[in-house]
Design a protein around this motif. Structure first.
Motif, short mmCIF file in Angstrom:
data_model
loop_
_atom_site.label_atom_id
_atom_site.label_comp_id
_atom_site.label_asym_id
_atom_site.label_seq_id
_atom_site.Cartn_x
_atom_site.Cartn_y
_atom_site.Cartn_z
N UNK A 189 0.84 -1.18 0.00
CA UNK A 189 0.00 0.00 0.00
C UNK A 189 0.88 1.23 0.00
N UNK A 190 0.35 2.32 -0.52
CA UNK A 190 1.13 3.54 -0.65
C UNK A 190 0.21 4.75 -0.57
N UNK A 191 0.73 5.81 0.00
CA UNK A 191 0.01 7.08 0.12
C UNK A 191 0.52 8.06 -0.90
N UNK A 192 -0.39 8.58 -1.70
CA UNK A 192 -0.06 9.57 -2.70
C UNK A 192 0.22 10.92 -2.06
N UNK A 193 0.91 11.77 -2.79
CA UNK A 193 1.21 13.10 -2.27
C UNK A 193 -0.02 13.98 -2.15
N UNK A 194 -1.07 13.70 -2.95
CA UNK A 194 -2.22 14.56 -2.99
C UNK A 194 -3.54 13.82 -2.91
N UNK A 195 -4.60 14.56 -3.11
CA UNK A 195 -5.96 14.06 -2.97
C UNK A 195 -6.29 13.04 -4.06
N UNK A 196 -5.89 13.35 -5.29
CA UNK A 196 -6.19 12.48 -6.42
C UNK A 196 -4.96 11.71 -6.86
N UNK A 197 -5.18 10.55 -7.41
CA UNK A 197 -4.13 9.80 -8.07
C UNK A 197 -4.64 9.34 -9.43
N UNK A 198 -3.73 9.09 -10.32
CA UNK A 198 -4.10 8.70 -11.67
C UNK A 198 -3.81 7.23 -11.91
#
Length: 126
Positions: free
Chosen positions: A96-105
């Motif tokens: 699992x990983x957390x993106x830097x922002x609200x949305x991911x592509x």
């Protein structure tokens, strides 16, 4: 100190199912897209699915569509990946990983994620 803890991997026969869990600290989890990646031996790490913290924004890799489902329980700061109809080619370490922002592509660019779990092994036998 551990900030993302992924779990739920195991060994399953082809066609079986597993559900992975990832628990994260609130300051990381609450305003970030959370995603699942996987990496098989000799392969590059690849994205599987991602989900924004609110609003129902979800992206999947083509290989996951129709078989895998990502979900979040925001009250528990936990993201899940339900995997059905597993195939031997799904065998990998899942992170699992957390993106830097609200949305991911659905490109799942690695450099857009800055927190990672330790990984949980999924092995699918034929």
């Amino acid at each position: 100190q551990v900030q993302l803890v992924d779990s739920g991997g195991g060994r399953v026969q082809a066609g079986g199912s597993l559900r992975l869990s990832c628990a994260a600290s609130g300051d990381i989890y609450s305003n970030r897209c959370m995603s699942w990646f996987r990496q098989a031996p000799g392969k590059e790490r690849e994205g599987v699915a991602g989900m924004a913290p609110r609003g129902g924004w979800i992206v999947y890799a083509d290989s996951a569509k129709g078989r895998f489902t990502i979900s979040r329980d925001n009250a528990k700061n936990t993201v899940y990946l339900e995997m059905n109809s597993l195939k031997p080619e799904d065998t990998a370490m899942y992170y699992c990983a957390a993106h830097r922002g609200f949305f991911c592509s659905d490109r799942f660019a690695l450099d857009e994620y800055n927190y990672w779990g330790q990984g949980t092994q999924v092995t699918v036998s034929s």
